[in-house]
Enzyme design. Sequence first.
Site: not given
Length: 416
Positions: A79-81
Amino acid sequence: MAIDLFAGAGGLSLGLEQAGFDVVAAVEIDPIHACVHQYNFPQCHVLAQPIEKVSGKDIRTLVGLTSEQSIELVAGGAPCQGFSLIGQRLLDDPRNHLVKEYLRLIKELEPTYFLFENVKGLTAGKHRQFLEELIRSLETLGYRVVQPWQVLNAKFFGVPQSRERLFLMGAKEGEALPHYPVPTTSQPITCGEALGDLPDAELFRELIDSDEVDFIYPQPLGNYGAMLRCLSREAWQWGYQRQWDREKLTNSIRTNHSDRARQRFLETAPGSIEKVSRFLKLSRHGIANTLRAGTDAARGAFTSPRPIHYQFPRCITVREMARLHGFPDWFRLHRTKWHGARQIGNSVPPPLAYAIASAIMAASRYTPQRPNQVLTLGDPQLLKTTMSTASHYWGIEPPIQKRNRRNRDLPAHRSA
């Protein structure tokens, strides 16, 4: 051999296996997901730990590899936010630390090939800068990245669902680069083809409290149903066959909708949005929208928005979600609707994973061989764990100490 990082219940792992890779290790922080992965992949070593606490040496030791022995593929969808201030590297944003951990393990494990999977949104707006930074980081580690990168839609790879995902892949300098797979279907599989041989779960009283019941299946409606029921050796692709009960309907616990909700579902036209729940009603002749996971307990524990069945006035079951995602019928999810639906919504559809893994296999020095061994699936209790019992199984502290809404570890009948 392959390593699956951020493995979840194992959608990507299954596609890798079907393409001919031996998935020897999987890393997954959620102990409930890790239990389900262990059940379906009994030969895989699962590390139910935060990826920050896992080293390349740990993985090699776990699977019995020396530092000289090579790993063909490391895959995962970190995940990358994060967003960045001007001049700040996006990879340095604390919210993107999982991507940095993915890169760290690529560096430590030195696989011949890598595969990085993520949401389409990573290609647009501010996230595009992050994607370019990620590619540069992979190149710095000595990998050539296949360009141009591609967003693939599962509906063109034998999945009755519109689901777009970004895939980055590449190889060490000096190794052959893979090519992105070409679509395998010009006419998508329909919801009717995917679900037509499954019974209405509400015909079975047993499914009020249980997620499984004995059932004699009719003939499948087409090749898709036959494939997911594994009616031929070819349906297993290059993967291991499993011993499983073909006369049992699983992951089909019922939902207790109100009469008012059922009436609204009946009045909603196929292919349109029901006005109160905002759920899509499937069309028999169409495909599903993107199946989503809902949220985990740390973000409110909201249930996955399961679509409405095209024929019956109810939301689809977890097994029906699995059919729309390309999971074969032997593959089991957690027995509860909340965990089971979340495991599907967070996973890569196996047929899409198979297509891209096959492209990597074709570029490698290996030719896949069909294994003769038939695997016995894991302990069924692994499919029934709560957060506390799953954590106890792995010998870890529960990663989530408190639920923000009612406890979803227990099966519940939720009215729409």
